[in-house]
Design a protein around this motif. Structure first.
Motif, PDB file in Angstrom:
ATOM      1  N   GLU A 477     -37.954  59.759  69.566  1.00 13.53           N
ATOM      2  CA  GLU A 477     -36.933  59.492  70.853  1.00 13.53           C
ATOM      3  C   GLU A 477     -37.211  57.983  70.805  1.00 13.53           C
ATOM      4  O   GLU A 477     -36.815  57.157  71.774  1.00 13.53           O
ATOM      5  N   LEU A 478     -38.770  57.443  70.340  1.00 15.02           N
ATOM      6  CA  LEU A 478     -38.906  55.985  69.523  1.00 15.02           C
ATOM      7  C   LEU A 478     -37.590  54.943  69.493  1.00 15.02           C
ATOM      8  O   LEU A 478     -36.668  53.953  69.425  1.00 15.02           O
ATOM      9  N   ILE A 479     -36.818  55.647  67.766  1.00 10.92           N
ATOM     10  CA  ILE A 479     -35.901  55.240  67.547  1.00 10.92           C
ATOM     11  C   ILE A 479     -34.957  55.118  68.464  1.00 10.92           C
ATOM     12  O   ILE A 479     -33.900  54.381  68.587  1.00 10.92           O
ATOM     13  N   THR A 480     -34.544  56.355  69.073  1.00  7.01           N
ATOM     14  CA  THR A 480     -33.439  56.050  70.251  1.00  7.01           C
ATOM     15  C   THR A 480     -33.270  55.183  71.167  1.00  7.01           C
ATOM     16  O   THR A 480     -32.462  54.579  71.696  1.00  7.01           O
ATOM     17  N   ASN A 481     -35.582  55.212  72.138  1.00  4.40           N
ATOM     18  CA  ASN A 481     -34.869  53.757  72.669  1.00  4.40           C
ATOM     19  C   ASN A 481     -34.478  52.676  72.224  1.00  4.40           C
ATOM     20  O   ASN A 481     -33.927  51.894  72.624  1.00  4.40           O
ATOM     21  N   ILE A 482     -34.494  52.401  70.676  1.00  2.00           N
ATOM     22  CA  ILE A 482     -34.551  51.143  70.127  1.00  2.00           C
ATOM     23  C   ILE A 482     -33.385  50.663  69.958  1.00  2.00           C
ATOM     24  O   ILE A 482     -32.549  49.749  70.231  1.00  2.00           O
ATOM     25  N   ILE A 483     -32.116  51.802  69.235  1.00  2.00           N
ATOM     26  CA  ILE A 483     -30.537  52.042  69.997  1.00  2.00           C
ATOM     27  C   ILE A 483     -30.068  51.256  70.462  1.00  2.00           C
ATOM     28  O   ILE A 483     -28.449  50.946  71.518  1.00  2.00           O
ATOM     29  N   LYS A 484     -30.656  52.251  71.622  1.00  2.00           N
ATOM     30  CA  LYS A 484     -29.749  52.559  73.004  1.00  2.00           C
ATOM     31  C   LYS A 484     -30.242  50.963  73.810  1.00  2.00           C
ATOM     32  O   LYS A 484     -29.587  50.582  74.342  1.00  2.00           O
ATOM     33  N   HIS A 485     -31.667  49.762  73.483  1.00  2.00           N
ATOM     34  CA  HIS A 485     -31.696  49.795  75.053  1.00  2.00           C
ATOM     35  C   HIS A 485     -32.425  48.721  74.286  1.00  2.00           C
ATOM     36  O   HIS A 485     -32.610  47.196  74.830  1.00  2.00           O
ATOM     37  N   ALA A 486     -32.725  48.271  72.678  1.00  2.00           N
ATOM     38  CA  ALA A 486     -33.755  47.346  72.670  1.00  2.00           C
ATOM     39  C   ALA A 486     -32.879  45.682  71.428  1.00  2.00           C
ATOM     40  O   ALA A 486     -33.048  44.929  72.100  1.00  2.00           O
ATOM     41  N   GLU A 487     -31.232  46.438  71.401  1.00  2.00           N
ATOM     42  CA  GLU A 487     -30.583  45.453  70.333  1.00  2.00           C
ATOM     43  C   GLU A 487     -30.824  44.481  69.685  1.00  2.00           C
ATOM     44  O   GLU A 487     -31.041  43.454  69.602  1.00  2.00           O
ATOM     45  N   ALA A 488     -31.651  45.172  69.451  1.00  2.00           N
ATOM     46  CA  ALA A 488     -32.630  45.363  67.561  1.00  2.00           C
ATOM     47  C   ALA A 488     -31.634  45.437  66.406  1.00  2.00           C
ATOM     48  O   ALA A 488     -30.822  45.845  66.311  1.00  2.00           O
ATOM     49  N   THR A 489     -32.181  44.566  65.198  1.00  2.00           N
ATOM     50  CA  THR A 489     -31.100  44.824  64.102  1.00  2.00           C
ATOM     51  C   THR A 489     -32.036  44.999  63.038  1.00  2.00           C
ATOM     52  O   THR A 489     -31.749  45.499  62.020  1.00  2.00           O
ATOM     53  N   ARG A 490     -33.404  44.282  63.489  1.00  2.00           N
ATOM     54  CA  ARG A 490     -34.163  45.545  62.486  1.00  2.00           C
ATOM     55  C   ARG A 490     -35.014  46.246  63.019  1.00  2.00           C
ATOM     56  O   ARG A 490     -35.584  45.953  64.552  1.00  2.00           O
TER      57      ARG A 490
END
Length: 559
Positions: A477-490
């Protein structure tokens, strides 16, 4: 310092190769009455620096102030700034000097901004963060260290900043020692590679303090002995006083009073030598401390014997009371047995009927909930990864995006088919938590949109299957949140298993969010928090807008 005076050559040569006593000897040979004011200030500077390194901080302070005054009068700003940094370092070692640090910090900061001097700016940011740490201001201290991390590519500065963040977590928030260890360990590789022995020893000491607060005293002792084994060229005595004090308190905590006394003596001997007192030990003080430790051990022994005696007495009294109570209880039970027997026969059929109905309803509800969670957790995370690959279809950077998407869609079909046949938890049942997390990260990394690193410590054995499944769902769930919302590269997933608990840290370099209102984020953190509470764990969220997010999960393990 840009002095061309040939008299300084030998002194500076020894200084550069860290032979400080030899450098001091050469400095003492220079005739300071017949040199220029600039060279005199330079002499004061190096004399003060060497005295500080040799733990003579009172002298170091006096001569550094003289150097500062001359450089200021000559308008040699850069040299004056170097001297001010030296004064701050000396004040750190000698708190009794009564020097007001704030004006000198403000002066250095103004110089760095005016001259656009990024190196000096980073150095003063370290100092400001250090000051806020001493004043127990966790937020501002971490703010300055993270500012350094975001504005430097220098590996040593990055290591120092991470190490200082770990120190903040250890000293200001002593209940959050897993975070302290995480950031301290991030610095180790660079410090070893750069052969920065003084800071490496300090890092081992910081990790030992974290283990001390976690009450893992033997592990703390291991790290302190590693720190003490390092040869230090700078501030050797002052630093070892700290190591010996910490070793003494850890040995005291495990009741090894003989070794505790050994390190108390070592500490006292070094303290006496630094204060220019007699090299002989103060026998009266040592004997008093040793007697105190012996008395403590004897008192502990007597207390243990007394406690055992009291326990035995209490057991005798309790046994007699329970025997009397049990006899009376048997009499009452015998009188009530006949009445209860008739009532049981009447209620038995009714209870069986109600139990059957309740079991049927509970089973249906549990099955509905399981299917819903599988669809949201397992399939939801997979669909987020599929979406990343769909975005790359046609891209030159990922020509195989369509094939990967087809593969993932096939996996999604299998998961739906598995749910419809009431099977368990996908990869979890066969692979376990760590392999499942690595498998998930590999699939996300294949999108070339975000890179996820998985780090594990001590996760050598499988956990109970339902616990592994629940932990995997939270990480997913946390990784899904990062993919969907965080706009992160790492992103980084760290799993650390200690003897009695499991620590999970998920960190990204994305845009962050307001962590004060979890419900308002709309990214499922409230559900994760409920899962953590259900497992008797603790969830910590550290996020700032535009500065990334760190989420820590601590779960106790039942042995």
């Amino acid at each position: 310092m840009h002095s061309q005076n040939i008299d300084f050559e030998n002194a500076l040569s020894f200084y550069e190769i860290e032979k400080y006593q030899e450098s001091l000897n050469e400095l003492n040979k220079i005739d300071t009455l017949n040199i220029s004011d600039y060279d005199k200030a330079t002499w004061y500077f190096y004399y003060a620096d060497v005295q500080s390194i040799l733990d003579k901080h009172d002298k170091a302070y006096q001569y550094s102030r003289k150097a500062e005054q001359i450089f200021e009068s000559l308008n040699e700003r850069e040299d004056a700034i170097d001297t001010k940094f030296l004064i701050l370092s000396i004040v750190d070692h000698q708190n009794s000097l009564g020097y007001d640090e704030q004006p000198i910090i403000d002066d250095i900061l103004s110089y760095a901004v005016e001259e656009n001097d990024s190196i000096t700016l980073m150095k003063i940011y370290f100092r400001i963060g250090h000051t806020f740490t001493l004043n127990d201001n966790r937020e501002k201290a971490i703010h300055y260290y993270r500012t350094i991390l975001k504005n430097t590519n220098d590996s040593l500065n990055i290591a120092y900043a991470n190490m200082n963040v770990g120190t903040v977590y250890s000293t200001i928030t002593p209940t959050n020692q897993d975070s302290s260890l995480y950031y301290s360990k991030k610095a180790i590789t660079t410090l070893i590679k750069q052969n920065d022995l003084e800071i490496l020893a300090a890092n081992y000491n910081n990790q030992a303090e974290a283990y001390y607060y976690k009450k893992e005293y033997r592990k703390a002792i291991q790290y302190l002995l590693k720190a003490d084994s390092i040869n230090l060229n700078k501030n050797d005595k002052k630093t070892r006083i700290i190591f010996y004090e910490h070793l003494a308190k850890n040995y005291d905590s495990i009741r090894d009073y003989q070794k505790a006394m050994l390190y108390y003596r070592k500490k006292m001997k070094l303290s006496d030598s630094i204060n220019d007192l007699s090299q002989n030990l103060n026998i009266i003080d040592i004997n008093e401390k040793y007697k105190s430790v012996e008395l403590k051990a004897e008192a502990t022994k007597k207390n243990t014997q007394l406690i055992i005696s009291l326990i035995v007495l209490a057991l005798v009294i309790i046994s007699a009371y329970l025997l009397q109570k049990n006899t009376r209880k048997k009499q009452l039970l015998a009188e009530q047995a006949k009445d209860l027997e008739a009532q049981k026969v009447t209620n038995l059929l009714k209870e069986q009927e109600l139990a059957s109905i309740d079991a049927m309803i509970a089973g249906q509800e549990k099955e509905r909930q399981r299917i819903a969670e599988d669809l949201h957790d397992d399939l939801g995370g997979l669909m987020a990864t599929i979406n990343l690959h769909l975005e790359n279809i046609g891209s030159e950077n990922n020509p195989k995006a369509l094939d990967k998407t087809k593969t993932l869609l096939g996996e999604a079909y299998e998961k739906i088919r598995s749910i419809s046949h009431i099977k368990n938890a996908g990869v979890m049942a066969s692979k376990g938590l760590l392999l499942a997390v690595n498998d998930m990260a590999a699939k996300v990394n294949a999108s070339n949109q975000i890179h996820i690193e998985v780090i594990d410590y001590g996760l050598n054995e499988r956990l109970e299957n339902s616990l592994e499944l629940s932990l995997f769902r939270m990480i997913q769930e946390l990784i899904t949140n990062i993919i969907k919302h965080a706009e992160a590269t790492r992103a980084t997933i760290q799993l650390t298993q200690h003897s009695q608990d499991l620590n999970i840290i998920v960190e990204d370099n994305g845009k962050g969010f307001d962590s004060k209102n979890i419900e308002a984020t709309g990214i499922g953190l409230a559900n994760i928090e409920k899962r953590v509470i259900h497992l008797n764990g603790k969830l910590t969220i550290d996020s700032t807008l535009k500065k990334g997010t760190t989420i820590l999960i601590d779960i106790p393990l039942d042995k």
